[in-house]
Design an enzyme around this catalytic site. Structure first.
Site, PDB file in Angstrom:
ATOM      1  N   ASN A  62      -4.818   6.352  -0.534  1.00 54.44           N
ATOM      2  CA  ASN A  62      -4.018   6.861   0.585  1.00 54.44           C
ATOM      3  C   ASN A  62      -3.447   8.247   0.307  1.00 54.44           C
ATOM      4  O   ASN A  62      -3.278   9.052   1.218  1.00 54.44           O
ATOM      5  CB  ASN A  62      -2.891   5.876   0.918  1.00 54.44           C
ATOM      6  CG  ASN A  62      -3.408   4.643   1.627  1.00 54.44           C
ATOM      7  OD1 ASN A  62      -4.560   4.601   2.064  1.00 54.44           O
ATOM      8  ND2 ASN A  62      -2.579   3.620   1.740  1.00 54.44           N
ATOM      9  N   HIS A  72      -3.453  -3.740  -5.034  1.00 57.31           N
ATOM     10  CA  HIS A  72      -3.686  -3.290  -3.663  1.00 57.31           C
ATOM     11  C   HIS A  72      -5.127  -3.553  -3.255  1.00 57.31           C
ATOM     12  O   HIS A  72      -6.044  -2.806  -3.600  1.00 57.31           O
ATOM     13  CB  HIS A  72      -3.351  -1.804  -3.523  1.00 57.31           C
ATOM     14  CG  HIS A  72      -3.563  -1.279  -2.135  1.00 57.31           C
ATOM     15  ND1 HIS A  72      -3.968   0.006  -1.870  1.00 57.31           N
ATOM     16  CD2 HIS A  72      -3.447  -1.895  -0.922  1.00 57.31           C
ATOM     17  CE1 HIS A  72      -4.083   0.168  -0.570  1.00 57.31           C
ATOM     18  NE2 HIS A  72      -3.769  -0.973   0.023  1.00 57.31           N
ATOM     19  N   SER A 118       0.822  -1.211   0.000  1.00 50.96           N
ATOM     20  CA  SER A 118       0.000   0.000   0.000  1.00 50.96           C
ATOM     21  C   SER A 118       0.855   1.260   0.000  1.00 50.96           C
ATOM     22  O   SER A 118       0.326   2.360  -0.144  1.00 50.96           O
ATOM     23  CB  SER A 118      -0.905   0.016   1.243  1.00 50.96           C
ATOM     24  OG  SER A 118      -0.114   0.051   2.421  1.00 50.96           O
TER      25      SER A 118
END
Length: 606
Positions: free
Chosen positions: A511, A461, A440
């Site tokens: 993210n 991911h 990640s």
């Protein structure tokens, strides 16, 4: 000026019932606030210089209340009473008898100042004046008013009848009794008010617009498509809308105005409006209201997206992929067992390899429990469970991957560990096998370069828990072959996941957009601007987020969050991405969130 015209609100009891409210500006927001007030029994004076806007407001209120009657949320008598409480005018003089005036005219300081100047000459000395701005300075408006102590901000969220949050914004000049009276009104309306100080964006928009701006910049850089950015945030974070679709709903021009105000105060580059926002606004492509913004709509004001030149290609236009029947999953933790479960349920033969056969068998036992829960909840049959379990072969060595078509590693997030594993996969796996990492935050190309076939390496991911989360970020490096990319997208579809494409850089899509938002929330607490509870409530009630930022941080783990923020800061070198000192202090103290019983909040130990 005589003392009669400047009452000392700071010493008066908040006895104002605020039974009569004037709304200046009858656009979407003004009309929505009027509906909330009339249905709550308040007399509402609607004022707009445009007679057509006033007529539209009346029509909109009639339609909204008619729908409420159809849904049995109002009786016809209550509807008629509410409509009778709404009167419209074109002159500010109509606000003379109001207890509270809320202006929601366009976000232009001079226009708002003129409204307040006009009201000063019309309303009673004890009338509270509220601005609906979410970007301009409440303090400046108050200072320019004859009675600054009665001026505050009251920020409803769109659509006002549905959204529960109201931010009550006080300047250093605002009387506490005025804040108390408006806060009490908000509660009477069935809203959840939070009291905040005066700064651009306040709490919810202060966090939301930085995130939206980063999404616009990501799209502008062609890192990912608009569809993939929006899908990633909806499916990866559970948000009700993707950021670019939300910008179209808010209005690209409005978002740019808010960000300009935020940047003027913060000088944080994360708030500097992405150039694409200016380009779209100048071209009149302001979103849904114009019929085109980041997306194209079938008509101005419509929510229906229609295909355009940027719409993604159909599946048959993509490159052909490789055949995959057998999948190897390396690892024995929660993510590895979840991914193995996903592939087994989709009919693939799965080899689950760990550092020992015992660990692999424990991971399979974890899968059996998970599948058993699905059977108990009626989500799958006992036969399907048995078939999925039969498809999984535990192994104590990667040598068992000799015949797999796709190898997926889900081991510790440590580059050296992953590179060593990829060296082994390079030796063990047959030619043409696709090698995937679930990292990640680490560079996928660094894993690829550990092999003699970097063209076969790609990122997949998955999100935790893998069986439940629909999103997979498919991460291409500059070396990944087209047919490898096509293979992984096809596999994702077959296992009922939604693939989104992105390049090999820190944070990928989710993210990279999520953690700066979380970091900014921590900074708000650090600066004593708002409390944990108010920030969490603001984002859930005002933004529709499933969890507030501090709830989410404690679930993710503060150590994990800090590691990701450090990676983002190191990659992009932006000072605004530097991890908050408060986060670093909590991690150093061992307060890592729910897993340790204490993070931003304390939890009962099990």
């Amino acid at each position: 000026m005589g003392t009669q015209s400047t009452p000392d609100l700071s010493t008066q009891a908040p006895s104002l019932s605020l039974s009569t409210v004037a709304i200046i500006g009858l656009g979407t927001m003004g009309t929505g606030i009027a509906e909330v007030l009339t249905r709550a029994g308040r007399e509402v004076i609607g004022i707009d210089t445009d007679e057509a806007a006033a007529r539209h407001a009346v029509s909109a209120l009639e339609s909204a209340t008619a729908r409420a009657v159809q849904r049995e949320r109002l009786t016809e008598r209550e509807r008629q009473d509410a409509l009778a409480r709404f009167r419209t005018f074109t002159d500010l003089q109509a606000a003379a008898d109001a207890d509270l005036v809320i202006e929601v005219v366009p976000e232009d300081y001079e226009l708002k100042r003129q409204v307040f100047a006009g009201l000063d000459a019309v309303v009673r000395p004890d009338t509270i004046l509220a601005t609906g701005t979410n970007a301009l300075s409440v303090t400046r408006l108050a200072a320019d008013s004859q009675c600054p102590e009665r001026v505050l901000g009251v920020h409803f969220f769109n659509p006002a009848p549905a959204m529960k949050l109201v931010e009550v914004v006080s300047s250093v000049l605002t009387a506490p009794t005025a804040v108390a009276a408006v806060t009490e009104l908000a509660r009477d309306l069935g809203k959840d008010p939070i009291a905040v100080g005066d700064r651009p964006g306040f709490v919810a928009d202060g966090l939301l617009f930085g995130y939206l701006n980063q999404a616009a910049a990501m799209y502008e850089s062609k890192y990912a498509t608009r569809e993939d950015i929006d899908a990633a945030m909806r499916l990866g974070c559970g948000l009700p809308m993707g950021p670019l679709a939300l910008l179209d709903l808010i209005g690209v021009d409005t978002a740019r105005t808010v960000l300009e105000a935020m940047y003027a105060e913060s000088q944080d580059r994360l708030h500097a409006p992405a150039p694409i926002l200016g380009q779209l606004a100048e071209a009149g492509l302001t979103g849904r209201k114009a019929g085109r913004g980041f997306y194209t709509y079938d008509a101005p004001g419509s929510a229906t997206v229609v295909p355009d030149a940027e719409s993604p290609a159909s599946a048959d236009e993509l490159a052909a992929g490789r055949t995959v029947t057998g999948v190897g999953v390396a690892g024995s933790g929660t993510m590895a067992s979840g991914i193995a479960e996903v592939f087994a349920k989709a009919g693939y033969k799965v080899v689950l390899a760990a550092r020992s056969l015992e660990k692999a068998e424990k991971a399979k036992a974890r899968i059996a429990k998970s599948l058993g829960r699905s059977v108990d909840k009626g989500r799958m049959s006992a036969e399907a469970r048995d078939a999925a379990l039969a498809a999984i072969t535990p192994a104590g060595s990667l040598d068992a991957f000799a015949d797999v078509d796709l190898a997926v590693e889900a081991v510790a997030e440590d580059l050296a560990v992953k590179q060593e594993l990829f060296r082994t996969l390079d030796k063990v796996c047959k030619p043409g096998a696709v090698l995937a990492t679930t990292t990640s935050s680490l560079p996928v190309v660094a894993c690829a370069r550990a092999t003699s076939r970097p063209q076969d390496v790609i990122g997949m991911h998955f999100f935790n828990p893998a069986p439940a989360m629909k999103l997979v970020e498919v991460v291409r490096t500059v070396l990944t072959a087209d047919d490898v990319h096509a293979t992984v997208r096809s596999v994702c579809t077959k296992v009922r996941k939604h693939p989104v494409d992105c390049g090999d850089r820190a944070g990928f899509i989710v993210n990279a957009l999520l953690f700066p938002y979380l970091n900014n929330a921590i900074k708000m607490v650090e600066e004593h601007y708002a409390t944990l509870d108010d920030i969490d409530a603001a984002m859930k009630l005002g933004g529709g987020y499933p969890m507030g930022p501090f709830e989410l941080l404690d679930v993710v783990g503060l150590d994990v969050s800090l590691a990701i923020e450090k990676v983002l800061h190191a990659e992009f070198r932006d000072p605004g991405l530097a991890p908050s000192p408060l986060l670093e202090h909590l991690v150093a103290a061992g307060c890592l969130g729910r897993k340790t019983g204490r993070g931003f909040r304390e939890y009962a130990r099990r």
